[in-house]
Design a protein around this motif. Structure first.
Motif, PDB file in Angstrom:
ATOM      1  N   MET A 116       0.831  -1.198   0.000  1.00 22.10           N
ATOM      2  CA  MET A 116       0.000   0.000   0.000  1.00 22.10           C
ATOM      3  C   MET A 116       0.873   1.257   0.000  1.00 22.10           C
ATOM      4  O   MET A 116       0.625   2.208  -0.756  1.00 22.10           O
ATOM      5  CB  MET A 116      -0.927   0.011   1.219  1.00 22.10           C
ATOM      6  CG  MET A 116      -1.804   1.250   1.313  1.00 22.10           C
ATOM      7  SD  MET A 116      -3.027   1.131   2.650  1.00 22.10           S
ATOM      8  CE  MET A 116      -1.970   0.901   4.080  1.00 22.10           C
ATOM      9  N   ALA A 117       1.902   1.265   0.849  1.00 20.74           N
ATOM     10  CA  ALA A 117       2.809   2.411   0.878  1.00 20.74           C
ATOM     11  C   ALA A 117       3.484   2.606  -0.473  1.00 20.74           C
ATOM     12  O   ALA A 117       3.603   3.728  -0.981  1.00 20.74           O
ATOM     13  CB  ALA A 117       3.851   2.214   1.980  1.00 20.74           C
ATOM     14  N   ALA A 118       3.912   1.499  -1.079  1.00 16.43           N
ATOM     15  CA  ALA A 118       4.586   1.580  -2.373  1.00 16.43           C
ATOM     16  C   ALA A 118       3.651   2.115  -3.455  1.00 16.43           C
ATOM     17  O   ALA A 118       4.052   2.938  -4.295  1.00 16.43           O
ATOM     18  CB  ALA A 118       5.126   0.207  -2.763  1.00 16.43           C
ATOM     19  N   LEU A 119       2.401   1.659  -3.467  1.00 14.41           N
ATOM     20  CA  LEU A 119       1.453   2.125  -4.472  1.00 14.41           C
ATOM     21  C   LEU A 119       1.168   3.618  -4.321  1.00 14.41           C
ATOM     22  O   LEU A 119       1.138   4.356  -5.317  1.00 14.41           O
ATOM     23  CB  LEU A 119       0.139   1.348  -4.359  1.00 14.41           C
ATOM     24  CG  LEU A 119       0.075  -0.024  -5.024  1.00 14.41           C
ATOM     25  CD1 LEU A 119      -1.312  -0.626  -4.828  1.00 14.41           C
ATOM     26  CD2 LEU A 119       0.389   0.066  -6.503  1.00 14.41           C
ATOM     27  N   LEU A 120       0.958   4.077  -3.102  1.00 10.98           N
ATOM     28  CA  LEU A 120       0.654   5.495  -2.884  1.00 10.98           C
ATOM     29  C   LEU A 120       1.827   6.374  -3.304  1.00 10.98           C
ATOM     30  O   LEU A 120       1.641   7.443  -3.906  1.00 10.98           O
ATOM     31  CB  LEU A 120       0.297   5.735  -1.418  1.00 10.98           C
ATOM     32  CG  LEU A 120      -0.991   5.043  -0.933  1.00 10.98           C
ATOM     33  CD1 LEU A 120      -1.187   5.263   0.561  1.00 10.98           C
ATOM     34  CD2 LEU A 120      -2.201   5.549  -1.708  1.00 10.98           C
ATOM     35  N   VAL A 121       3.030   5.919  -3.021  1.00  8.74           N
ATOM     36  CA  VAL A 121       4.215   6.684  -3.432  1.00  8.74           C
ATOM     37  C   VAL A 121       4.375   6.631  -4.949  1.00  8.74           C
ATOM     38  O   VAL A 121       4.764   7.623  -5.572  1.00  8.74           O
ATOM     39  CB  VAL A 121       5.468   6.130  -2.725  1.00  8.74           C
ATOM     40  CG1 VAL A 121       6.726   6.772  -3.294  1.00  8.74           C
ATOM     41  CG2 VAL A 121       5.394   6.388  -1.219  1.00  8.74           C
TER      42      VAL A 121
END
Length: 499
Positions: A116-121
Motif C-alpha cells: 500500500m505504501a509503495a502504491l501510494l508513493v
C-alpha cells in the motif's frame, strides 16, 4: 440466452466468493480486455522506457536493452504464480487477501502495508513525472511549480474519473492501452524507418561503460530499466470482484500484460536504441535527454508535440490504474479492520459502485507527497526511492507465501494451475524477485553521504519498521475473524500458521 448465462456466471462467482467468506457490492462490469488494459496501463511501457532510457544507456550502453527481455521472463514467472493464487482466491485487494489465505494475518498485514505504501508513493511518482512532459507540450519552461501543479491536477482528474465506477474505469483503461500501444508502434516504426543510425550489432556494444573492469556491474546498474517495468499485472487481481469470470480471466490477463507489454517495451527500446546518434555523448552526459533529441529530430516541433501528447495519455492512464488498484487494496484491508479508520475506509458507495473514502485516501496521500516537494525536492526523491522496491517486496511476500504453502501441502485448486511445474516456477520466481530487489537496492554512490548511498534500503526499513510497530502495538490482525491460512491443509498446518 446470453443474459441468462451471464447472470448464472455471476451467481457462480458470488457463491464462490461467499464460500471464501465475503460478499461483494462491486459490479462485475470488467471484461477480459478491460482487466488486461488495467494491468497494461499500470505497467505502462512508454512511461517506464521514456523515463529510464537515458539512465540505462548512460550506465550500460546499448547492450542494456537485454535487461528488458530478462525482466520480462522473470516477471512472467511471478505472474504465473499470481495466476494460480487469484484463480483460487479471486478477492479484491490482491496481495493482502492472497497472503492472508496462503500464510496468515500478520504476514498479510505486513504485505498489505508495504505494498500500500509503495502504491501510494508510485502514484505520486508517476503524477510528478508527467509535469515536464506537460511543460514540453505547452512550450513552457519546466519548473518545480509547474511540475507540482500538473501533478496535483492529474491526481484530481483521475480521482474524479475513478469515482465513475468500474465500467468507466475499464473503458478508460482500454483507451489508454490502445493509445499507448498504437503510439509505441507508430513512433517505433517511424524511428526504425527514418532514424536508424546503427545496425543490430550495436545491441551487443557496451559503449565503454565497463571502464577497465567487468561489464557486469555496469549492466546490473542499467538493468534497472527492466526491473522498473512489468509489475502492472498485479492490478488485474486487485479488482477481482469487478471482473467477469475472474478465476479464468484474471490469470489470462496477467500473462497478456507481460506478452504484449514485453513486446511493446522491447520494440520501443529497440527503436530508440538504433536511433541514438552518438552513444558517447549519452554516456558522457553531453546528451542528457536522448529521447527528446531523437523525437525532435524524427518528428519536428509539431510532430514532437503529438508524440508528447501520446506520452501524457500513458502517464494519465498509468496514474488512473495505479489509483484504482491502491483504492481496492485499501478497501480490502479496511474491510477486515486491518488499518486505522477502517470503519470509514471500508464504506462503499452503492450508487457509484466504488469505495469512496479508499479512493480519497489514494488521492490525498500522493498529493501530500507531491506538495512536500515544494519544501524539499530532495525529500521527494528520498520518499520515491522506496516505491519500486516496495512493490517488489510485496510481490516477493506473495511468492514466498505461495512457496511455503506449497511445501506444506497446498495444491492450487482454481481453474488455472501450473500442475507439476508449480514448485519449480515458484522457486524460480522467488529467485528472480530476490535478485531484482538486491540489484535495485544495491548502493552505487560511494562518494555520496552514507544515508544517500543506502537510501533505498533505508526508506524500505522505515516503512517496514513503522508497520511492525503498529502491528505489535495495535494488533489489527485480531480485529476481524475473516479466514486466514486456510490454503494449507489442516493436517499440515499444525500451530505454525502466522495468526
Amino acid at each position: 440466452m446470453s443474459q441468462t448465462l451471464t447472470h448464472t456466471s455471476h451467481d457462480d462467482e458470488d457463491a464462490h466468493l461467499a464460500a471464501l467468506g465475503y460478499t461483494s457490492d462491486f459490479k462485475r462490469d470488467m471484461s477480459l480486455w478491460g482487466n488486461f488494459s488495467l494491468g497494461f496501463t499500470y505497467l505502462s511501457p512508454v512511461v517506464g522506457v521514456y523515463s529510464l532510457f537515458a539512465f540505462a544507456v548512460a550506465s550500460g550502453g546499448p547492450a542494456s536493452i537485454w535487461a528488458v527481455a530478462i525482466a520480462a521472463v522473470g516477471q512472467l514467472l511471478v505472474a504465473m504464480v499470481f495466476g494460480e493464487v487469484v484463480s483460487q482466491y479471486p478477492v479484491s485487494g490482491g496481495i493482502y487477501p492472497w497472503t492472508r489465505r496462503l500464510w496468515g494475518r500478520r504476514w498479510a498485514w505486513m504485505a498489505g502495508w508495504v505494498y500500500m505504501a509503495a502504491l501510494l508513493v508510485t502514484i505520486a511518482s508517476v503524477s510528478y513525472g508527467a509535469g515536464p512532459f506537460v511543460a514540453m507540450l505547452l512550450g513552457i519552461t519546466p519548473s518545480t511549480g509547474v511540475t507540482v501543479g500538473c501533478a496535483v491536477g492529474l491526481i484530481v482528474v483521475v480521482t474524479l474519473l475513478n469515482f465513475g465506477g468500474t465500467a468507466l474505469l475499464a473503458k478508460l483503461a482500454f483507451f489508454g492501452f490502445a493509445a499507448e500501444l498504437v503510439g509505441a508502434l507508430a513512433v517505433g516504426g517511424w524511428l526504425l524507418l527514418t532514424q536508424r543510425h546503427h545496425g543490430l550489432g550495436v545491441l551487443f556494444d557496451t559503449a565503454g561503460t565497463e571502464g577497465d573492469g567487468s561489464y557486469l556491474p555496469a549492466f546490473l546498474t542499467a538493468a534497472l530499466l527492466g526491473v522498473y517495468l512489468y509489475y502492472g499485472f498485479e492490478a488485474c487481481g486487485d479488482v477481482a470482484e469487478e471482473v467477469k469470470d475472474p478465476r479464468r480471466q484474471i490469470p489470462k490477463s496477467m500473462r497478456m500484460t507481460i506478452y504484449i507489454g514485453g513486446f511493446a517495451s522491447f520494440f520501443i527500446t529497440l527503436a530508440l536504441m538504433l536511433a541514438v546518434p552518438d552513444f558517447g555523448k549519452v554516456v558522457s552526459g553531453a546528451d542528457a535527454d536522448p529521447v527528446t533529441t531523437i523525437l525532435q529530430n524524427a518528428f519536428g516541433s509539431v510532430g514532437f508535440r503529438v508524440v508528447i501528447a501520446i506520452v501524457l495519455i500513458s502517464f494519465f492512464s498509468c496514474a488512473l490504474s495505479l489509483q484504482a488498484a491502491a483504492s481496492r487494496l485499501v478497501y480490502s484491508y479496511a474491510r477486515d479492520r486491518m488499518m486505522p479508520a477502517s470503519h470509514l475506509l471500508s464504506r462503499f458507495s452503492s450508487a457509484r459502485a466504488v469505495p469512496p473514502y479508499a479512493l480519497a485516501l489514494a488521492a490525498v496521500v500522493p498529493t501530500l507527497i507531491i506538495l512536500g516537494s515544494m519544501v524539499s525536492e530532495n525529500a521527494l526523491t528520498k520518499i520515491i526511492s522506496f516505491a519500486a522496491l516496495g512493490i517488489y517486496l510485496g510481490f516477493m511476500m506473495v511468492v514466498l507465501a505461495a512457496l511455503r504453502a506449497r511445501l506444506k501441502g497446498w495444491r492450487p485448486s482454481g481453474p488455472f494451475t501450473l500442475g507439476r511445474w508449480g514448485l519449480l516456477v515458484t522457486v524460480a520466481a522467488f529467485g528472480y524477485q530476490v535478485l531484482a530487489a538486491t540489484n535495485m537496492s544495491w548502493p552505487r554512490s560511494p562518494d555520496a553521504p552514507w544515508y544517500d548511498n543506502w537510501i533505498v534500503l533505508l526508506s524500505a526499513g522505515i516503512v517496514i519498521s513503522a508497520g511492525l510497530v503498529y502491528l505489535l502495538v495495535a494488533r489489527p490482525h485480531e480485529r476481524h475473524d475473516a479466514p486466514y491460512g486456510d490454503a494449507i491443509p489442516t493436517a499440515s498446518r499444525g500451530d505454525t500458521t502466522v495468526g
